[in-house]
Design an enzyme around this catalytic site. Sequence first.
Site, PDB file in Angstrom:
ATOM      1  CG  ASN A   9      -1.717   1.217   1.421  1.00 15.37           C
ATOM      2  OD1 ASN A   9      -1.760   2.069   0.539  1.00 15.37           O
ATOM      3  ND2 ASN A   9      -2.375   1.341   2.569  1.00 15.37           N
ATOM      4  CE  LYS A  11      -0.150   3.195   4.726  1.00 13.18           C
ATOM      5  NZ  LYS A  11      -0.044   3.304   6.165  1.00 13.18           N
ATOM      6  CG  HIS A  95      -5.707   1.690   5.151  1.00 17.68           C
ATOM      7  ND1 HIS A  95      -5.276   2.694   5.975  1.00 17.68           N
ATOM      8  CD2 HIS A  95      -4.696   0.795   5.066  1.00 17.68           C
ATOM      9  CE1 HIS A  95      -4.032   2.417   6.371  1.00 17.68           C
ATOM     10  NE2 HIS A  95      -3.662   1.276   5.835  1.00 17.68           N
ATOM     11  CD  GLU A  97      -2.975   5.360   6.722  1.00 18.94           C
ATOM     12  OE1 GLU A  97      -2.944   5.405   5.484  1.00 18.94           O
ATOM     13  OE2 GLU A  97      -2.095   4.790   7.404  1.00 18.94           O
ATOM     14  CD  GLU A 167      -3.345  -2.612   7.428  1.00 18.66           C
ATOM     15  OE1 GLU A 167      -2.243  -2.834   6.917  1.00 18.66           O
ATOM     16  OE2 GLU A 167      -4.000  -1.588   7.198  1.00 18.66           O
ATOM     17  N   GLY A 173       2.605   2.231  10.749  1.00 22.20           N
ATOM     18  CA  GLY A 173       3.544   3.340  10.549  1.00 22.20           C
ATOM     19  C   GLY A 173       4.252   3.778  11.820  1.00 22.20           C
ATOM     20  CB  SER A 213       5.433  -1.820  12.019  1.00 21.60           C
ATOM     21  OG  SER A 213       5.001  -0.496  12.281  1.00 21.60           O
ATOM     22  N   GLY A 234       2.930  -1.100   4.297  1.00 19.26           N
ATOM     23  CA  GLY A 234       2.959   0.324   3.966  1.00 19.26           C
ATOM     24  C   GLY A 234       4.384   0.784   3.689  1.00 19.26           C
ATOM     25  N   GLY A 235       5.037   1.312   4.710  1.00 20.85           N
ATOM     26  CA  GLY A 235       6.367   1.916   4.562  1.00 20.85           C
ATOM     27  C   GLY A 235       7.372   1.024   3.840  1.00 20.85           C
TER      28      GLY A 235
HETATM   29  P1  PGA Z   1       2.979   0.232   7.655  1.00 24.26           P
HETATM   30  O1  PGA Z   1       1.500   0.440   7.050  1.00 24.26           O
HETATM   31  O2  PGA Z   1       3.515  -1.057   7.059  1.00 24.26           O
HETATM   32  O3  PGA Z   1       3.752   1.427   7.234  1.00 24.26           O
HETATM   33  O4  PGA Z   1       2.819   0.129   9.149  1.00 24.26           O
HETATM   34  C1  PGA Z   1       0.636  -0.638   6.853  1.00 24.26           C
HETATM   35  C2  PGA Z   1      -0.655  -0.170   6.266  1.00 24.26           C
HETATM   36  O5  PGA Z   1      -1.141   0.917   6.638  1.00 24.26           O
HETATM   37  O6  PGA Z   1      -1.260  -0.858   5.410  1.00 24.26           O
END
Ligand code: PGA
Length: 252
Positions: A9, A11, A95, A97, A167, A173, A213, A234-235
């Site tokens: 993802n 983002k 998600h 967010e 999640e 994050g 993470s 994500g990251g």
């Molecule tokens: P992250 O994000 O791996 O940066 O923690 C995961 C996500 O929001 O799908």
Amino acid sequence: MRRPFIAGNWKMNLDRASAVALAEGLVKKAAGTDGVDIAICPPSLYLDAVAAAVAGSNVALGAQDMYHEPKGAFTGEISGAMLCDIGCKYVILGHSERRHVLGETDEDINKKVLAALEVGLLPIVCVGELLSDRKSGTTMEVIRRQFEGSLAGISAEQMQQITIAYEPVWAIGTGEVATPQQAEEVHLDLRKIMVQRYNDEVAEVVRIQYGGSVKPDNAAELIGQPNIDGALVGGAALKVDSFIGIIAGAGS
Ligand code: PGA
């Protein structure tokens, strides 16, 4: 046996050139990877460019969101049919967010899931508790409510088209990953919810990704848990080597 599924993802990150470069780098390094489903979900604006970069490869394309209406006067929105048109196979829905920053409700997400299935997109439906929920011992209550609400009216057959992503919001994050045991506990409970709501067969085939993470050095242990079938990343999905490292961890 459920096939591991790793989705990135991206983002609201990258620009056009770096999105294409990342996709091209992944396609090269993921070539020949067997036994793991791989998808990347770029910002909507770059879907078209990234679609060209992944065409014919084992890296599938996904979107980060969509609107539930098929077309019309919905300024700024993108429909499921448009995502299909551009080559998307998956769409992330609900998600955290979108839930917590953009204010989406389970009802909104439910409409999107139904609309995505209608056009043949495979939804990745996210659920997850806040730190305050975990601290107050209501994690499974929150997750059950999100599951029931986001997936209202979904038939057993439709459920098999869906991937769930667990999640925990406190792990997204933040660098604070859930322990494999914490994640496995929730994944197992999600499977029990599916047994109750549907049947053993549905619970057995639906993949449940963990997200929050995930990094190359923790992926293998997380995905090694019996009920963790992959990751929503994500990251660590923004760099070729770290995303490939996670894919390698899923295949090990
Ligand atoms: P992250 O994000 O791996 O940066 O923690 C995961 C996500 O929001 O799908």
